[in-house]
Design an enzyme around this catalytic site. Sequence first.
Site, PDB file in Angstrom:
ATOM      1  N   GLN A 124     -13.811  29.036  50.214  1.00 49.68           N
ATOM      2  CA  GLN A 124     -14.969  28.390  51.150  1.00 49.68           C
ATOM      3  C   GLN A 124     -14.551  28.090  52.249  1.00 49.68           C
ATOM      4  O   GLN A 124     -13.338  27.300  52.378  1.00 49.68           O
ATOM      5  CB  GLN A 124     -15.494  27.106  50.245  1.00 49.68           C
ATOM      6  N   GLY A 125     -14.964  28.598  53.589  1.00 47.20           N
ATOM      7  CA  GLY A 125     -14.616  28.447  54.889  1.00 47.20           C
ATOM      8  C   GLY A 125     -15.568  27.498  55.593  1.00 47.20           C
ATOM      9  O   GLY A 125     -16.228  28.020  56.597  1.00 47.20           O
ATOM     10  N   SER A 127     -14.631  23.725  56.291  1.00 46.51           N
ATOM     11  CA  SER A 127     -13.965  22.713  57.038  1.00 46.51           C
ATOM     12  C   SER A 127     -13.144  23.312  58.293  1.00 46.51           C
ATOM     13  O   SER A 127     -12.411  24.336  58.135  1.00 46.51           O
ATOM     14  CB  SER A 127     -13.090  21.566  56.224  1.00 46.51           C
ATOM     15  N   GLU A 244     -22.489  21.989  45.444  1.00 44.30           N
ATOM     16  CA  GLU A 244     -21.276  21.499  45.515  1.00 44.30           C
ATOM     17  C   GLU A 244     -21.300  19.948  45.009  1.00 44.30           C
ATOM     18  O   GLU A 244     -20.410  19.582  44.198  1.00 44.30           O
ATOM     19  CB  GLU A 244     -20.484  21.639  46.663  1.00 44.30           C
ATOM     20  N   ASN A 362     -17.922  10.460  50.253  1.00 41.05           N
ATOM     21  CA  ASN A 362     -18.858   9.327  49.801  1.00 41.05           C
ATOM     22  C   ASN A 362     -19.436   8.567  50.519  1.00 41.05           C
ATOM     23  O   ASN A 362     -20.744   7.947  50.518  1.00 41.05           O
ATOM     24  CB  ASN A 362     -17.999   8.429  48.510  1.00 41.05           C
TER      25      ASN A 362
END
Lengths: 379, 312
Positions: A124-125, A127, A244, A362
Site C-alpha cells: 500500500q502506497g 503514507s 482496513e 485512534n
Amino acid sequence: MDLTFTPAEDAFRAESRAWLEANVPHGLRSGDTRDGFAAHLEWERALHEARFAVVSWPDEYGGRGATPMEWLIFEEEYYRAGGPQRVTQNGIFLLAPTVFEFGTKEQQDRILPRMAAAEDLWCQGWSEPNAGSDLAAIQSKAVRDEASGGWRLSGQKTWTTRGAFCTHLFGLFRSDPEAERHRGLTYFLVPLDAPGVTVRGFGRLDGDEGFAEVFLDDVFVPDADVLGAVHEGWGVAMVTTSSERGLTLRSPGRFTATAARLIDLWRERADPDEARLRDAVTRASIDAEAYRWQTFLTVTRMTAGEQLGPESSLTKVFWSDLDVRMHETALELLGVDAERDDTGWMKGYQFALSGPIYAGTNEIQRNLIAERVLGLPRR
Amino acid sequence: MRFAFTEEQLAFRDAVRDLLARECPPSVVRDAWTNSSGRTDKVWSRLAEMGVLGAALELRDIDVVLVLEETGYAAVPEPVVEHAVVATPLLADPGSARAGEITVVTAFEGQGPVVYADSADTVVMGSEAGVVVLEDFDVAPIATSVDGSRRLGEVTGSGARVADADAFHRAFDRGALGTAAQLIGLTRRMLDMTVAYVIERQQFGAPVGSFQAVKHHLADARIALEFARPLVYRAAWSMSEGESESPVHVSMAKASAGDAALLTAGKALQCHGAIGYSFEYDLHLFMKRAWALAATWGDAAWHRARVGRAIL
C-alpha cells in the site's frame, strides 16, 4: 434472528477446519523478514491451490463465492488452527475490494487472479513523510503524459509494509496541483520494477525489515493502471481505508484466537487466587466475544444490502485497543519471562502497538466517530 | 446465521418507544422521586395495555429485549424487570399481574434490597432452595436508593414453594438480562442528551462539541455501547433457545452493559460540566438509574467472576 449456523455454514466450517488442521505450517519466521516472507508465500500458494486463499471471491478469480458469514467462519478456523498473518493481506483485503468496486473488467481479469495466486504481491502506497494519518496532505505528483497515454509519477512513499518484498504498489498521487487537499488525487497501480522506482527497506520497532521507503522518479504508468476516475482517487481510496479499519482485515478470529491463547497462558502461569489478572483475562475474553458478535451484526446488515460507512472507525479503535490490552495482560502473566523473545508474546505486543497508530491513528478515528457517527461539529 | 430483529419485534419496540416518549418524559420520572410510591400514575397501566407486563408469558426473551431497552431509555420508574420479566412467569395464576392490577416484585438472593416492595401486592422470593410466592409479608424500609424513585425494602414472610432451584437460576438470569437491556437504553439516552448539549452549548466562541477532548470522551462512550449491545442481544437469543451456556452469555451481557453505562455516565457528566451537576437538570435521573442498575442483579465484577469460572 437466527444465531445458529446453517447446515451449509457448518459444512463449510468442517471442511475448512479439516484442511487447515492438516496443512497450516507452524514455526514460520516472521513474514516481515525476507526469508520469512518467502516461506509465507509458499504457504499462501498452497492455500490458493486448495481454493482457500480468497474464499469470498467469485470462482473465476480463484475463490469459491463464499458469503461474508462463511468468510468469517473461515477466518475463525484459520486463526484457530494457528494460521499466520497473511503476507498478501494488503492486496487481498485492501486493494481487491477496491478493484471489485471501481476496476474495469480488464483490470479485474488482469489483477485479481495473479493476486489470489500470490504471484503479484501488492503493498500500500498511502503514507508519505508528511502525510500519515493526514492522508489528504499527499504531495507525490502525477503529471499527465498525453503523448504516451499515461502519467509520470514522482515523490516518496514511506512506512510501506513489506514494500521491499512486494512486486506492486497501489497508492494515491496528486494529479491536480491546483485542487484542494483531498480533491485532485488519483489512484494508481504501479509495478515496483518500473524504471524510476527505488525501494529501500528499513526496520520496524520490532527490528524486522517490514517497512520500506519507495522513491518514484518520473515513473511512467499507463492509463490502464488508473483505478477509478482521474482526480477522484480520494473516494476510491476511502473504500480501501474503511476495509482496513473494519471488517476485511481485522477478522474477529484473530482476537478470539489470541484470547484463547491468553487463557492457556493463564492456566500455565497464573496463581489462581490472583484476582486482578484473573479479571483481566476474563475481560479480554468477553471483549473478544463482543467483537465477534458485533461483527456478526455488521455482516447481517451488509448481507441485507446496507452500506457501511463511518462505523468502521468504532471497530478500529476497539480491536486495536483490545489487542494491546490482551498482550499487556499476557506479559504480566509471564512476569520475569516477559522480556524473552521466544514466547511470542513480546513480539506480538510490539506488533499490537502498531494497531492504534496505523490506518489512521485512534485519535483520528475518535474524531471521525464524533463527527460522522455522533454528528458533532468540526472545528 | 442472521443477527437481526424481525419486523414484529421492531414494531413492538417502536410502539413502546412512542408510548414512553409521550407518557414518561423526564418530568414524570422526576415526580416519582417525591411521590408516595416512587412510581407513576399512568405508565404502569399503559404498559399493561400494550402487553409489556405479560410479555414474558407469551413471548421469548429475544422478543422483549428491545422493549426493555426502551424502558431503560426512558428510565421508567416502575419495577418492569422484576414484575414482568422475572416474577410473573413464576405465578400460578398470572392473570392480574399481566393486567397490571397487582404489582409483583422479587426478593432474590444476590439481587440486593427489594425494589418497590412497599407498593407490591405479591413478592416472589428466590434462592438456592427454590422459588416461594409470598402473599402475606412485611416490608421494612431499609434505605433510600441513590435513585429517588427506587424504594428499597427488606421483605419477610412465608408462602408456598412454587418452583425449584433451576427455575430460580433461570429467573435470576432473566433479571440480569432485562437489567442489562435497560442499561443499554440508559447508555443511549445519556449519550443522546450529551451530544445534543455539546452541539448547543458555546464556550470560547465555539460549540463545546467541536473540541477534540470532548469528542474523544463521547467517542469512547459510543464504542462501549457499540460492543456491549450485541452481547445483550446474543444473551437474549441464548436464553430464548435455552442454550446450556446462556448463564455465561447473560453474565457477559450484564458486565459489558454495566461497564458501558457507568463509563457513559461519567463522560456525560464531564461533557455537560456544571449544568450536569445540578439537581434541576435531568441528566442525574439517568445517571443515578445507571448506577443503581449497574450494581443490582450482580455487578460487573460478580458477572465477570461467573464468566471466569466457566472459561478459565
